[in-house]
Design a protein around this motif. Structure first.
Motif, PDB file in Angstrom:
ATOM      1  N   GLU A 101       0.851  -1.184   0.000  1.00  0.00           N
ATOM      2  CA  GLU A 101       0.000   0.000   0.000  1.00  0.00           C
ATOM      3  C   GLU A 101       0.893   1.242   0.000  1.00  0.00           C
ATOM      4  O   GLU A 101       1.975   1.235   0.593  1.00  0.00           O
ATOM      5  CB  GLU A 101      -0.921   0.009   1.224  1.00  0.00           C
ATOM      6  CG  GLU A 101      -1.946   1.136   1.212  1.00  0.00           C
ATOM      7  CD  GLU A 101      -2.966   1.027   2.326  1.00  0.00           C
ATOM      8  OE1 GLU A 101      -4.165   0.911   2.030  1.00  0.00           O
ATOM      9  OE2 GLU A 101      -2.558   1.074   3.506  1.00  0.00           O
ATOM     10  N   GLN A 118      -4.009  10.621  -0.464  1.00  0.00           N
ATOM     11  CA  GLN A 118      -4.690   9.403  -0.890  1.00  0.00           C
ATOM     12  C   GLN A 118      -3.893   8.197  -0.438  1.00  0.00           C
ATOM     13  O   GLN A 118      -2.662   8.258  -0.340  1.00  0.00           O
ATOM     14  CB  GLN A 118      -4.864   9.363  -2.414  1.00  0.00           C
ATOM     15  CG  GLN A 118      -5.748   8.213  -2.910  1.00  0.00           C
ATOM     16  CD  GLN A 118      -5.948   8.220  -4.419  1.00  0.00           C
ATOM     17  OE1 GLN A 118      -5.498   9.134  -5.109  1.00  0.00           O
ATOM     18  NE2 GLN A 118      -6.614   7.209  -4.955  1.00  0.00           N
ATOM     19  N   LYS A 119      -4.566   7.107  -0.155  1.00  0.00           N
ATOM     20  CA  LYS A 119      -3.872   5.854   0.161  1.00  0.00           C
ATOM     21  C   LYS A 119      -4.566   4.715  -0.572  1.00  0.00           C
ATOM     22  O   LYS A 119      -5.774   4.744  -0.803  1.00  0.00           O
ATOM     23  CB  LYS A 119      -3.821   5.599   1.668  1.00  0.00           C
ATOM     24  CG  LYS A 119      -5.111   5.718   2.417  1.00  0.00           C
ATOM     25  CD  LYS A 119      -4.870   5.710   3.919  1.00  0.00           C
ATOM     26  CE  LYS A 119      -6.146   6.076   4.678  1.00  0.00           C
ATOM     27  NZ  LYS A 119      -5.937   6.185   6.118  1.00  0.00           N
ATOM     28  N   GLY A 120      -3.780   3.727  -0.964  1.00  0.00           N
ATOM     29  CA  GLY A 120      -4.322   2.588  -1.698  1.00  0.00           C
ATOM     30  C   GLY A 120      -3.196   1.725  -2.223  1.00  0.00           C
ATOM     31  O   GLY A 120      -2.015   1.984  -1.978  1.00  0.00           O
ATOM     32  N   THR A 121      -3.548   0.690  -2.967  1.00  0.00           N
ATOM     33  CA  THR A 121      -2.531  -0.157  -3.579  1.00  0.00           C
ATOM     34  C   THR A 121      -1.831   0.628  -4.690  1.00  0.00           C
ATOM     35  O   THR A 121      -2.375   1.622  -5.188  1.00  0.00           O
ATOM     36  CB  THR A 121      -3.154  -1.419  -4.183  1.00  0.00           C
ATOM     37  OG1 THR A 121      -4.010  -1.033  -5.279  1.00  0.00           O
ATOM     38  CG2 THR A 121      -3.972  -2.195  -3.150  1.00  0.00           C
ATOM     39  N   ARG A 178      -1.582  -0.074  -7.799  1.00  0.00           N
ATOM     40  CA  ARG A 178      -2.450  -0.038  -8.977  1.00  0.00           C
ATOM     41  C   ARG A 178      -3.594   0.956  -8.798  1.00  0.00           C
ATOM     42  O   ARG A 178      -3.949   1.707  -9.722  1.00  0.00           O
ATOM     43  CB  ARG A 178      -2.989  -1.436  -9.278  1.00  0.00           C
ATOM     44  CG  ARG A 178      -3.791  -1.511 -10.566  1.00  0.00           C
ATOM     45  CD  ARG A 178      -4.199  -2.937 -10.906  1.00  0.00           C
ATOM     46  NE  ARG A 178      -3.049  -3.730 -11.309  1.00  0.00           N
ATOM     47  CZ  ARG A 178      -2.555  -3.782 -12.538  1.00  0.00           C
ATOM     48  NH1 ARG A 178      -3.103  -3.057 -13.500  1.00  0.00           N
ATOM     49  NH2 ARG A 178      -1.518  -4.530 -12.827  1.00  0.00           N
ATOM     50  N   GLN A 179      -4.204   0.982  -7.609  1.00  0.00           N
ATOM     51  CA  GLN A 179      -5.298   1.928  -7.370  1.00  0.00           C
ATOM     52  C   GLN A 179      -4.844   3.371  -7.529  1.00  0.00           C
ATOM     53  O   GLN A 179      -5.514   4.183  -8.166  1.00  0.00           O
ATOM     54  CB  GLN A 179      -5.859   1.721  -5.948  1.00  0.00           C
ATOM     55  CG  GLN A 179      -6.734   0.500  -5.795  1.00  0.00           C
ATOM     56  CD  GLN A 179      -7.083   0.213  -4.337  1.00  0.00           C
ATOM     57  OE1 GLN A 179      -6.381   0.643  -3.422  1.00  0.00           O
ATOM     58  NE2 GLN A 179      -8.162  -0.522  -4.115  1.00  0.00           N
ATOM     59  N   LEU A 180      -3.688   3.684  -6.959  1.00  0.00           N
ATOM     60  CA  LEU A 180      -3.221   5.065  -7.032  1.00  0.00           C
ATOM     61  C   LEU A 180      -2.798   5.453  -8.440  1.00  0.00           C
ATOM     62  O   LEU A 180      -2.998   6.592  -8.857  1.00  0.00           O
ATOM     63  CB  LEU A 180      -2.057   5.288  -6.047  1.00  0.00           C
ATOM     64  CG  LEU A 180      -2.482   5.823  -4.679  1.00  0.00           C
ATOM     65  CD1 LEU A 180      -3.340   4.817  -3.934  1.00  0.00           C
ATOM     66  CD2 LEU A 180      -1.283   6.202  -3.838  1.00  0.00           C
ATOM     67  N   TYR A 181      -2.222   4.506  -9.175  1.00  0.00           N
ATOM     68  CA  TYR A 181      -1.781   4.801 -10.535  1.00  0.00           C
ATOM     69  C   TYR A 181      -2.965   4.940 -11.480  1.00  0.00           C
ATOM     70  O   TYR A 181      -2.996   5.836 -12.327  1.00  0.00           O
ATOM     71  CB  TYR A 181      -0.845   3.697 -11.030  1.00  0.00           C
ATOM     72  CG  TYR A 181      -0.116   4.044 -12.313  1.00  0.00           C
ATOM     73  CD1 TYR A 181       1.062   4.794 -12.293  1.00  0.00           C
ATOM     74  CD2 TYR A 181      -0.604   3.632 -13.552  1.00  0.00           C
ATOM     75  CE1 TYR A 181       1.725   5.123 -13.467  1.00  0.00           C
ATOM     76  CE2 TYR A 181       0.062   3.956 -14.730  1.00  0.00           C
ATOM     77  CZ  TYR A 181       1.223   4.692 -14.681  1.00  0.00           C
ATOM     78  OH  TYR A 181       1.875   5.019 -15.839  1.00  0.00           O
ATOM     79  N   GLU A 182      -3.962   4.060 -11.339  1.00  0.00           N
ATOM     80  CA  GLU A 182      -5.071   4.033 -12.285  1.00  0.00           C
ATOM     81  C   GLU A 182      -6.285   4.844 -11.837  1.00  0.00           C
ATOM     82  O   GLU A 182      -7.119   5.208 -12.659  1.00  0.00           O
ATOM     83  CB  GLU A 182      -5.482   2.573 -12.544  1.00  0.00           C
ATOM     84  CG  GLU A 182      -4.362   1.768 -13.214  1.00  0.00           C
ATOM     85  CD  GLU A 182      -4.781   0.350 -13.560  1.00  0.00           C
ATOM     86  OE1 GLU A 182      -5.936  -0.020 -13.254  1.00  0.00           O
ATOM     87  OE2 GLU A 182      -3.960  -0.379 -14.138  1.00  0.00           O
ATOM     88  N   GLU A 183      -6.382   5.135 -10.535  1.00  0.00           N
ATOM     89  CA  GLU A 183      -7.543   5.860 -10.020  1.00  0.00           C
ATOM     90  C   GLU A 183      -7.120   6.980  -9.066  1.00  0.00           C
ATOM     91  O   GLU A 183      -7.524   7.001  -7.904  1.00  0.00           O
ATOM     92  CB  GLU A 183      -8.490   4.899  -9.297  1.00  0.00           C
ATOM     93  CG  GLU A 183      -9.000   3.757 -10.152  1.00  0.00           C
ATOM     94  CD  GLU A 183      -9.725   2.706  -9.327  1.00  0.00           C
ATOM     95  OE1 GLU A 183     -10.401   3.080  -8.345  1.00  0.00           O
ATOM     96  OE2 GLU A 183      -9.607   1.513  -9.640  1.00  0.00           O
ATOM     97  N   ARG A 237     -16.625   8.758 -12.732  1.00  0.00           N
ATOM     98  CA  ARG A 237     -16.071   8.885 -11.380  1.00  0.00           C
ATOM     99  C   ARG A 237     -16.896   9.840 -10.518  1.00  0.00           C
ATOM    100  O   ARG A 237     -16.364  10.644  -9.758  1.00  0.00           O
ATOM    101  CB  ARG A 237     -14.607   9.331 -11.420  1.00  0.00           C
ATOM    102  CG  ARG A 237     -13.723   8.447 -12.291  1.00  0.00           C
ATOM    103  CD  ARG A 237     -12.265   8.788 -12.123  1.00  0.00           C
ATOM    104  NE  ARG A 237     -11.743   8.305 -10.863  1.00  0.00           N
ATOM    105  CZ  ARG A 237     -10.651   8.783 -10.271  1.00  0.00           C
ATOM    106  NH1 ARG A 237      -9.981   9.777 -10.821  1.00  0.00           N
ATOM    107  NH2 ARG A 237     -10.230   8.274  -9.130  1.00  0.00           N
TER     108      ARG A 237
END
Length: 357
Positions: A211, A222-225, A227-232, A274
């Motif tokens: 994460e 923002q926090k996330g995986t 992939r989540q941060l790169y794509e969303e 979104r």
């Protein structure tokens, strides 16, 4: 993924604030959960609060407000010596007059272990980082990557509940950074360690993390995986900071369900809305998601190549478009587009993301 180490512990921040002096807010009321056995990276520009956050976990800085837990234990007011964490510093902090084995043994001498067990644990630590044959050498006889691994071994032998890394690869060259970050990730996964890792290098964060926590202006953006941060990405700051993004002004023309029709000059594209409403917005487009076509009958908007750079595995282009300049990366190095040539500009169907204006 290896099972979680029995000693690995979670880390929790509950409304934690750090203020220096009367009014310098270094960390502003953040909430953060690091699960046991995971590697979480704090990422952000200089001065965003990531290193202060790390040092508060270590007990090298004390929180002004809020609560910090390691496992179920409240450590908010505990000194660093009582927190069962180890830290690997940017400078490695090896003792130059001690051998590698003595450096790795140093912390164990203060942990109540006898001579034989201290040596055994230190040798096991060196084996973990692939330096079994280097125990008799001095730090000056090692490469930068080897010194970094000694620093990791010294931290690991203490069997901490949480292992902290402060910009651990910044002193290494690019090729070595890639190698050592892979080794750190492999050790973390194999041993099931809880690791909190600070860096300002986006590629490094994407490569090692379970994460990522992106920080900005003393707060969590923002926090996330990865992939989540790169794509969303949540906003333009995260989109541009995680990887690289062209931030293009656009207009959301219509929204139907979860799909939006977006207009840029005479170009139209449908993509995920979104939860955004019709009106001004920005489109975050990765350079690799830009499409440039020399066929002027191709769909897209008119554009012109103003700079072309060959970098071995790809071509990098600066493009003049109706909305301004744009950076693009194309894999075709055999037939590069010429500077000054007219092209049709469009975007891949997957990849561009709407962010608030």
């Amino acid at each position: 993924m290896a099972s979680i180490n029995a000693k690995a512990a979670s880390v929790s921040f509950r409304n934690v604030t750090k203020i220096y002096g009367r009014d310098v807010v270094a960390v502003d009321s953040i909430n953060l959960e690091v699960a046991a056995g995971t590697l979480v990276t704090l990422l952000g520009p200089s001065g965003c609060g990531k290193t202060t956050t790390l040092r508060m976990i270590a007990g090298l800085e004390m929180a002004s407000r809020g609560q910090i837990l390691i496992g179920d234990r409240d450590v908010t007011s505990l000194p660093a010596t009582d927190r069962d964490v180890s830290m690997v510093f940017q400078s490695y902090a090896l003792f130059p007059h001690m051998t590698v084995l003595e450096n790795v043994s140093y912390g164990l001498k203060f942990s109540g272990f006898g001579k034989a067990e201290t040596r055994e644990r230190a040798e096991a630590g060196l084996a973990l980082v692939g330096l079994s044959k280097f125990g008799a050498r001095l730090p000056s006889e090692l490469s930068g990557g080897q010194q970094q691994r000694v620093a990791v071994a010294r931290a690991l032998v203490l069997e901490p509940q949480v292992l902290l890394f402060d910009e651990p690869l910044s002193n290494l060259d690019a090729k070595l950074r890639r190698q050592v970050r892979e080794e750190i990730r492999e050790i973390q996964q194999n041993l099931g360690l809880t690791v909190v890792y600070v860096t300002h290098d986006q590629e490094e964060a994407l490569a090692v993390s379970d994460e990522i926590v992106v920080m900005r202006n003393a707060a969590i953006a923002q926090k996330g995986t990865p992939r989540q941060l790169y794509e969303e990405p949540a906003d333009a700051f995260v989109a541009d900071f995680i990887g690289e993004a062209n931030l293009i002004p656009c207009e959301i023309l219509t929204v139907s369900g979860d799909q939006a029709e977006v207009g840029i000059a005479d170009y139209r594209q449908r993509l995920a809305a979104r939860a955004m409403a019709p009106g001004p917005a920005r489109l975050a487009v990765r350079p690799s998601r830009v499409r440039l076509d020399a066929d002027m009958a191709a769909p897209g908007m008119a554009a012109r190549i103003v700079k072309a750079t060959y970098v071995g595995s790809r071509m990098e282009y600066t493009v003049e478009a109706p909305f301004g300049t744009l950076f693009a990366v194309l894999d075709d190095v055999t037939q590069p587009l010429r500077v000054g040539s007219e092209v049709r500009l469009s975007f891949a169907q997957n990849g561009p993301v709407l962010v608030p204006a």
